[in-house]
Each structure stands twice: as structure tokens, then as C-alpha cells.
Design an enzyme around this catalytic site. Structure first.
Site, PDB file in Angstrom:
ATOM      1  N   HIS A  72      -8.319 -70.102 -50.165  1.00  0.00           N
ATOM      2  CA  HIS A  72      -9.448 -69.983 -51.102  1.00  0.00           C
ATOM      3  C   HIS A  72      -9.285 -68.710 -51.927  1.00  0.00           C
ATOM      4  O   HIS A  72      -9.106 -67.633 -51.375  1.00  0.00           O
ATOM      5  CB  HIS A  72     -10.781 -69.928 -50.333  1.00  0.00           C
ATOM      6  CG  HIS A  72     -11.253 -71.264 -49.877  1.00  0.00           C
ATOM      7  ND1 HIS A  72     -12.560 -71.506 -49.504  1.00  0.00           N
ATOM      8  CD2 HIS A  72     -10.607 -72.446 -49.730  1.00  0.00           C
ATOM      9  CE1 HIS A  72     -12.703 -72.780 -49.168  1.00  0.00           C
ATOM     10  NE2 HIS A  72     -11.520 -73.364 -49.291  1.00  0.00           N
ATOM     11  N   TYR A 200     -22.486 -69.069 -50.434  1.00  0.00           N
ATOM     12  CA  TYR A 200     -23.445 -68.245 -49.686  1.00  0.00           C
ATOM     13  C   TYR A 200     -24.750 -68.258 -50.483  1.00  0.00           C
ATOM     14  O   TYR A 200     -24.772 -67.851 -51.647  1.00  0.00           O
ATOM     15  CB  TYR A 200     -22.952 -66.796 -49.584  1.00  0.00           C
ATOM     16  CG  TYR A 200     -21.811 -66.575 -48.629  1.00  0.00           C
ATOM     17  CD1 TYR A 200     -20.501 -66.801 -49.021  1.00  0.00           C
ATOM     18  CD2 TYR A 200     -22.049 -66.126 -47.334  1.00  0.00           C
ATOM     19  CE1 TYR A 200     -19.443 -66.591 -48.140  1.00  0.00           C
ATOM     20  CE2 TYR A 200     -20.990 -65.900 -46.450  1.00  0.00           C
ATOM     21  CZ  TYR A 200     -19.692 -66.138 -46.866  1.00  0.00           C
ATOM     22  OH  TYR A 200     -18.658 -65.928 -45.986  1.00  0.00           O
ATOM     23  N   PRO A 292     -22.178 -62.745 -38.755  1.00  0.00           N
ATOM     24  CA  PRO A 292     -21.080 -63.531 -39.349  1.00  0.00           C
ATOM     25  C   PRO A 292     -21.131 -63.651 -40.875  1.00  0.00           C
ATOM     26  O   PRO A 292     -20.237 -64.214 -41.480  1.00  0.00           O
ATOM     27  CB  PRO A 292     -21.221 -64.899 -38.689  1.00  0.00           C
ATOM     28  CG  PRO A 292     -22.592 -64.938 -38.131  1.00  0.00           C
ATOM     29  CD  PRO A 292     -23.017 -63.535 -37.876  1.00  0.00           C
ATOM     30  N   LYS A 296     -16.309 -61.397 -40.603  1.00  0.00           N
ATOM     31  CA  LYS A 296     -15.489 -60.270 -40.142  1.00  0.00           C
ATOM     32  C   LYS A 296     -15.168 -60.302 -38.657  1.00  0.00           C
ATOM     33  O   LYS A 296     -14.233 -59.636 -38.210  1.00  0.00           O
ATOM     34  CB  LYS A 296     -16.209 -58.944 -40.458  1.00  0.00           C
ATOM     35  CG  LYS A 296     -16.298 -58.647 -41.939  1.00  0.00           C
ATOM     36  CD  LYS A 296     -14.923 -58.440 -42.539  1.00  0.00           C
ATOM     37  CE  LYS A 296     -14.879 -58.848 -43.996  1.00  0.00           C
ATOM     38  NZ  LYS A 296     -13.576 -59.310 -44.408  1.00  0.00           N
ATOM     39  N   TYR A 384     -14.426 -58.593 -48.589  1.00  0.00           N
ATOM     40  CA  TYR A 384     -14.418 -59.949 -48.018  1.00  0.00           C
ATOM     41  C   TYR A 384     -12.990 -60.400 -47.687  1.00  0.00           C
ATOM     42  O   TYR A 384     -12.751 -60.992 -46.636  1.00  0.00           O
ATOM     43  CB  TYR A 384     -15.059 -60.927 -49.021  1.00  0.00           C
ATOM     44  CG  TYR A 384     -15.352 -62.292 -48.440  1.00  0.00           C
ATOM     45  CD1 TYR A 384     -14.423 -63.325 -48.515  1.00  0.00           C
ATOM     46  CD2 TYR A 384     -16.557 -62.544 -47.785  1.00  0.00           C
ATOM     47  CE1 TYR A 384     -14.682 -64.569 -47.975  1.00  0.00           C
ATOM     48  CE2 TYR A 384     -16.834 -63.787 -47.243  1.00  0.00           C
ATOM     49  CZ  TYR A 384     -15.893 -64.796 -47.334  1.00  0.00           C
ATOM     50  OH  TYR A 384     -16.140 -66.035 -46.784  1.00  0.00           O
TER      51      TYR A 384
HETATM   52  P1  FAS Z   1     -14.239 -63.837 -27.621  1.00  0.00           P
HETATM   53  O1  FAS Z   1     -15.658 -63.710 -27.179  1.00  0.00           O
HETATM   54  O2  FAS Z   1     -13.841 -64.918 -28.543  1.00  0.00           O
HETATM   55  O3  FAS Z   1     -13.299 -64.001 -26.330  1.00  0.00           O
HETATM   56  C1  FAS Z   1     -13.573 -63.267 -25.154  1.00  0.00           C
HETATM   57  C2  FAS Z   1     -13.011 -64.057 -23.989  1.00  0.00           C
HETATM   58  O4  FAS Z   1     -13.220 -63.290 -22.788  1.00  0.00           O
HETATM   59  C3  FAS Z   1     -13.736 -65.386 -23.790  1.00  0.00           C
HETATM   60  O5  FAS Z   1     -12.831 -66.451 -23.712  1.00  0.00           O
HETATM   61  C4  FAS Z   1     -14.511 -65.192 -22.485  1.00  0.00           C
HETATM   62  O6  FAS Z   1     -14.600 -66.370 -21.723  1.00  0.00           O
HETATM   63  C5  FAS Z   1     -13.651 -64.168 -21.772  1.00  0.00           C
HETATM   64  N1  FAS Z   1     -14.392 -63.396 -20.769  1.00  0.00           N
HETATM   65  C6  FAS Z   1     -15.663 -62.971 -20.819  1.00  0.00           C
HETATM   66  N2  FAS Z   1     -15.986 -62.345 -19.679  1.00  0.00           N
HETATM   67  C7  FAS Z   1     -14.871 -62.380 -18.876  1.00  0.00           C
HETATM   68  C8  FAS Z   1     -14.571 -61.916 -17.570  1.00  0.00           C
HETATM   69  N3  FAS Z   1     -15.495 -61.317 -16.838  1.00  0.00           N
HETATM   70  N4  FAS Z   1     -13.335 -62.118 -17.082  1.00  0.00           N
HETATM   71  C9  FAS Z   1     -12.385 -62.751 -17.825  1.00  0.00           C
HETATM   72  N5  FAS Z   1     -12.619 -63.236 -19.074  1.00  0.00           N
HETATM   73  C10 FAS Z   1     -13.853 -63.048 -19.579  1.00  0.00           C
HETATM   74  N6  FAS Z   1     -17.128 -64.695 -36.400  1.00  0.00           N
HETATM   75  C11 FAS Z   1     -16.944 -65.040 -37.690  1.00  0.00           C
HETATM   76  O7  FAS Z   1     -16.171 -64.378 -38.380  1.00  0.00           O
HETATM   77  N7  FAS Z   1     -17.633 -66.121 -38.231  1.00  0.00           N
HETATM   78  C12 FAS Z   1     -18.495 -66.886 -37.473  1.00  0.00           C
HETATM   79  O8  FAS Z   1     -19.097 -67.836 -37.961  1.00  0.00           O
HETATM   80  C13 FAS Z   1     -18.702 -66.566 -36.130  1.00  0.00           C
HETATM   81  N8  FAS Z   1     -19.542 -67.328 -35.344  1.00  0.00           N
HETATM   82  C14 FAS Z   1     -19.749 -66.959 -34.036  1.00  0.00           C
HETATM   83  C15 FAS Z   1     -20.611 -67.696 -33.185  1.00  0.00           C
HETATM   84  C16 FAS Z   1     -20.823 -67.306 -31.844  1.00  0.00           C
HETATM   85  C17 FAS Z   1     -21.761 -68.112 -30.972  1.00  0.00           C
HETATM   86  C18 FAS Z   1     -20.173 -66.162 -31.345  1.00  0.00           C
HETATM   87  C19 FAS Z   1     -20.410 -65.710 -29.916  1.00  0.00           C
HETATM   88  C20 FAS Z   1     -19.312 -65.435 -32.161  1.00  0.00           C
HETATM   89  C21 FAS Z   1     -19.088 -65.839 -33.509  1.00  0.00           C
HETATM   90  N9  FAS Z   1     -18.207 -65.130 -34.344  1.00  0.00           N
HETATM   91  C22 FAS Z   1     -17.996 -65.453 -35.638  1.00  0.00           C
HETATM   92  C23 FAS Z   1     -17.503 -64.008 -33.873  1.00  0.00           C
HETATM   93  C24 FAS Z   1     -16.311 -64.532 -33.118  1.00  0.00           C
HETATM   94  O9  FAS Z   1     -15.504 -65.297 -33.976  1.00  0.00           O
HETATM   95  C25 FAS Z   1     -15.635 -63.343 -32.508  1.00  0.00           C
HETATM   96  O10 FAS Z   1     -15.515 -62.293 -33.448  1.00  0.00           O
HETATM   97  C26 FAS Z   1     -14.294 -63.672 -31.931  1.00  0.00           C
HETATM   98  O11 FAS Z   1     -14.466 -64.708 -31.012  1.00  0.00           O
HETATM   99  C27 FAS Z   1     -13.754 -62.398 -31.317  1.00  0.00           C
HETATM  100  O12 FAS Z   1     -12.724 -62.736 -30.479  1.00  0.00           O
HETATM  101  P2  FAS Z   1     -12.553 -61.986 -29.062  1.00  0.00           P
HETATM  102  O13 FAS Z   1     -12.731 -60.550 -29.269  1.00  0.00           O
HETATM  103  O14 FAS Z   1     -11.320 -62.546 -28.484  1.00  0.00           O
HETATM  104  O15 FAS Z   1     -13.848 -62.406 -28.218  1.00  0.00           O
HETATM  105  C1  PHB Z   2     -17.484 -70.627 -40.896  1.00  0.00           C
HETATM  106  O1  PHB Z   2     -16.818 -71.425 -41.578  1.00  0.00           O
HETATM  107  O2  PHB Z   2     -17.812 -70.852 -39.707  1.00  0.00           O
HETATM  108  C2  PHB Z   2     -17.925 -69.337 -41.531  1.00  0.00           C
HETATM  109  C3  PHB Z   2     -17.428 -68.995 -42.776  1.00  0.00           C
HETATM  110  C4  PHB Z   2     -17.842 -67.798 -43.358  1.00  0.00           C
HETATM  111  C5  PHB Z   2     -18.748 -66.983 -42.692  1.00  0.00           C
HETATM  112  C6  PHB Z   2     -19.242 -67.341 -41.433  1.00  0.00           C
HETATM  113  C7  PHB Z   2     -18.829 -68.521 -40.851  1.00  0.00           C
HETATM  114  O3  PHB Z   2     -19.163 -65.825 -43.266  1.00  0.00           O
END
Ligand code: FAS
Ligand code: PHB
Length: 392
Positions: A72, A200, A292, A296, A384
Site C-alpha cells: 500500500h 481511518y 492499534p 505499531k 506510519y
Molecule cells: P504476543 O502477545 O503476540 O506474544 C506473546 C506470546 O507469549 C504469546 O503467544 C503468549 O501465549 C506467550 N506467553 C504469555 N505468557 C507466557 C508464559 N507465562 N509462558 C510462556 N509463554 C507465554 N497490533 C497492531 O499493530 N494492530 C492491531 O490491530 C492489533 N490488534 C491487537 C489485538 C489484540 C487482542 C492484542 C492483544 C494485540 C493487538 N495488537 C495489534 C498488538 C499485537 O499485534 C502485538 O503488538 C504483537 O502480538 C506483539 O507481539 P509479541 O510481543 O510477540 O506479543
Molecule cells: C488491521 O488490519 O488489523 C489493522 C490495520 C491498521 C491498524 C490496526 C489494525 O492501525
């Protein structure tokens, strides 16, 4: 068990770090609490900064992303009845890649399997010990037996609710937090995206976001009250509200259909300092959380991994400790820029019911600066698409 780097958490941060370390000849073991299917069932991020794209390519795990991802060159910001196109390519000569976090996680798991790197799933009662010594360890229960991994470094990649951050003494941790009084109701549907690029929308009824995963899989979000429940929303309720929050021409061409996933994610800004303690180094959501809005979260996990991998590579190749000693301050410098941008996008585009009329005018002025000034759009585009991986 013994390895060089013990990694707690098998999400994007932990998996990418394990792969990059392996490419540099450094051994690691990943300890993940959940089953692989559970990790792969999570629907999360969708937009990759170009720095993240290049990291995945350099780690030889970007082939499917390059085949299936969508490049994009811009996005649309809609508010106060006005649509503004932000042309990343024209402003900063960069793009972003739309490719779901779920797909990245799948690709990383496949590559780790192919590279023979151990990922232990269903690990229980994970604990950290000896972080202030040269021989830290990770204790856990696995298939009913107590296990221990002796290592030289621990990477805490266990997300916001994992044990790694808590392993840093509370007296040594400084936490910075902002809780937002709303969440995002996300919906995934097998429908064509409403537009080729993301929209957005900062509508007076509330924020909305139109995203996608591929030309036949769309991802939409609505700002909802913090105490709302996805079960309160039928698909029709969602589609009708989304249409009310979009520019008319987008609402008219919106393709609706049955949801295949619907869930609410809370929004928070959070940073813990320092990101290192003895032989423990935190990466990703274990150290910081962003709303989100600025896309980032996943990308900050990738830049943390970039810095920590380079620091560990320099240590194991040349005995150079400088990168490890400066990892926390280097990573945090970039984290805080992303924290500010994510807060700014969230403040500009969301409805804050308790906000003063002064704040509302500032919110409108922020948007009008982006709409009327190329410098305003340049600032948005630069943040961004992702700031450079500066070194301090
Ligand atoms: P993660 O949370 O992905 O991974 C951590 C891992 O550690 C998990 O697999 C977990 O099971 C494991 N863990 C936890 N406790 C543990 C323990 N005690 N022992 C062993 N393992 C354990 N970011 C965006 O940019 N756009 C979005 O739209 C967006 N939506 C999101 C929606 C939700 C519900 C959440 C929670 C996050 C969202 N995020 C979004 C942010 C997300 O993408 C994170 O930034 C990304 O998953 C970060 O990756 P990790 O740091 O690997 O953490
Ligand atoms: C998504 O596609 O899930 C998404 C894209 C942009 C954002 C947040 C989530 O800022």
C-alpha cells in the site's frame, strides 16, 4: 536442557528473534504457554512497516508475504466530513505491506520447524531465575514433568501478561500508562474490501477503520465503549453502524456478509523502563503496548528484535557488550516515538465522551493540519510507514 538464549513467548517477537539468532549461528529454545493452534488462532495486526518487511525478507521468511501481501502506497483519513489521502510514496518514498500477523506467525513457525529450532508448547508455570548472574535459567512444567533450561541470556517475549516484565524488581521498574475509555470491536468477513487502501474514520459517532487481509477477506473495526461485549452486536448492527461512520461513497459500496470472527480489544498505551535487567532483555508487548490506531504494536516488536539480535550477534561474535548494554535505551527511544504517534492518531480520531470543548477543537485542528499541510501529511506518513531503526 541448555542453550545460549532462552526465549519466553512464541508470538511474533519470540519467533522472529529465534529465527534471526539461528541465522547468526546462535542457539535458542522457545518456551510457549499455549498450543500452536491457539497462537495461530489469534487475529491481530495487519499492517507492516517496511523495516519489518525487510527483516522478514532478510531472515528468508518473507516469500509468502511477497506473494500474498498487499503493498500500500497510502491511506485515507476521514473526519469532519472531509477525506484526506496520505500518499506515502510521494511524501516519504516508502510503502507499507498489508499481511496479517497470523500469516507471519504461521510463516515463522514453518521456518523454525524447517530449521530444527525447538519451540516447546503448553509450557506451564514458567519462571525465571539467576537473571543477575551469567547463568540464568527458565523453569517450567511440560507434559507433567518439571523442566529447566540453563542459558546465557533470557529474552522476555511473553506479551503484556507474561512473567518476564514482573521478573524485574518492582523497585527498579518505571511504568508509564494511559488507559483509553473505549475498545475496538473487530470483525473479519469473507467480503471484498471497501477500498483498495485503508480508511481511518474519525466520525462524530466514533472511530471506524476499514482494513483487509486479501482481496476477498476484509477486516473492520468500530470504536465501542470499554464495557461493551461482542455478543451485543449482530452482524447487521455492525454493518449498519459502520456505514454511518464512513464517507458516503464508501458506505454505498460497502460489501457486507457474515462475520467469521468478532471480538473486542481494549486500548492502552504502556511502557516499562528499563527493558533490560541483568541477563534478561524484554521484546515487544512484554515491554510496551500501543493503541492499534497507528499500526505499531507488531512493528515495535520487530524493531526490538532487530536491536536485540544485533546486540547478541555482536556479543557472540566479538565479545562486544556495547549493544546489550545500550539495548534498553536504544529500543526505548524508538518505542516512545511510536507511543507518541499512536497516542496522537488515537486522540485525533476517537470520540472521547468526557473531553472538553477545548480538546475537541484541538482534535479538529490536528486533523485540519494534516488535511491542509503537506508537512502535516509528511509527519503522518513518516511515522506510519515506520521511523528508521536509529541507533543511539
Ligand atoms: P504476543 O502477545 O503476540 O506474544 C506473546 C506470546 O507469549 C504469546 O503467544 C503468549 O501465549 C506467550 N506467553 C504469555 N505468557 C507466557 C508464559 N507465562 N509462558 C510462556 N509463554 C507465554 N497490533 C497492531 O499493530 N494492530 C492491531 O490491530 C492489533 N490488534 C491487537 C489485538 C489484540 C487482542 C492484542 C492483544 C494485540 C493487538 N495488537 C495489534 C498488538 C499485537 O499485534 C502485538 O503488538 C504483537 O502480538 C506483539 O507481539 P509479541 O510481543 O510477540 O506479543
Ligand atoms: C488491521 O488490519 O488489523 C489493522 C490495520 C491498521 C491498524 C490496526 C489494525 O492501525
Amino acid at each position: 536442557m541448555r542453550t545460549q538464549v532462552g526465549i519466553i513467548g512464541g508470538g511474533p517477537a519470540g519467533l522472529l528473534l529465534a529465527l534471526k539468532l539461528a541465522r547468526s549461528g546462535i542457539e535458542s529454545i522457545v518456551v510457549e504457554r499455549r498450543a500452536r493452534d491457539y497462537v495461530l488462532s489469534r487475529i491481530r495486526a495487519g499492517v507492516l512497516e517496511w523495516g519489518t518487511v525487510e527483516q522478514l525478507r532478510n531472515a528468508s521468511v518473507g516469500a509468502r508475504m511477497d506473494r500474498e501481501g498487499l503493498v500500500h502506497d497510502g491511506c485515507t483519513i476521514y473526519a469532519h466530513g472531509q477525506s484526506v489521502h496520505v500518499d506515502f510514496r510521494q511524501l516519504v518514498s516508502k510503502s507499507v505491506m498489508v499481511y496479517g500477523q497470523t500469516e507471519i506467525t504461521k510463516d515463522l513457525y514453518d521456518e523454525l520447524d524447517a530449521s530444527g529450532i525447538q519451540v516447546l508448547h503448553d509450557a506451564e508455570a514458567v519462571s525465571l531465575a539467576g537473571l543477575e548472574t551469567c547463568s540464568p535459567s527458565i523453569g517450567f512444567r511440560h507434559r507433567g514433568a518439571s523442566k529447566c533450561i540453563d542459558c546465557e541470556f533470557v529474552a522476555g517475549c511473553d506479551g503484556f501478561y507474561g512473567p518476564s516484565r514482573q521478573a524485574i524488581p518492582r523497585s527498579e521498574r518505571r511504568e508509564f500508562e494511559k488507559i483509553y475509555p473505549f475498545g475496538w470491536l473487530g470483525l473479519l468477513s469473507e467480503t471484498a474490501p471497501v477500498s483498495e487502501e485503508l480508511i481511518y474514520s474519525g466520525h462524530e459517532r466514533g472511530f471506524a477503520l476499514c482494513s483487509m487481509r486479501n482481496p476477498s477477506l476484509s477486516r473492520y473495526y468500530l470504536q465501542v465503549p470499554l464495557d461493551d461485549d461482542a455478543a451485543n452486536w449482530s452482524d447487521d448492527d455492525f454493518w449498519n453502524e459502520l456505514k454511518l461512520r464512513l464517507p458516503v461513497e464508501a458506505a454505498e459500496r460497502l460489501e457486507t456478509g457474515p462475520s467469521i470472527e468478532k471480538s473486542i480489544a481494549p486500548l492502552r498505551s504502556f511502557v516499562t523502563e528499563p527493558m533490560s535487567w541483568g541477563r534478561l532483555h524484554l521484546c515487544g508487548d512484554a515491554a510496551h503496548i500501543v493503541p492499534p490506531t497507528g499500526a505499531k504494536g507488531l512493528n515495535l516488536a520487530a524493531s526490538d528484535v532487530y536491536y536485540l539480535h544485533n546486540a547478541l550477534r555482536d556479543y557472540y561474535r566479538r565479545g562486544d557488550l556495547a549493544g546489550l548494554e545500550s539495548y534498553s535505551s536504544t529500543a526505548l527511544a524508538r518505542v516512545w516515538h511510536a507511543m507518541r504517534f499512536s497516542w496522537w492518531m488515537t486522540a485525533m480520531l476517537h470520540k472521547f465522551s468526557e473531553r472538553s470543548n477545548f480538546d475537541d477543537r484541538i482534535r479538529k485542528s490536528d486533523f485540519q493540519y494534516v488535511a491542509n499541510s503537506e508537512i502535516g501529511r509528511l509527519m503522518l506518513a513518516e511515522n506510519y510507514t515506520g521511523l528508521p531503526y536509529w541507533r543511539r
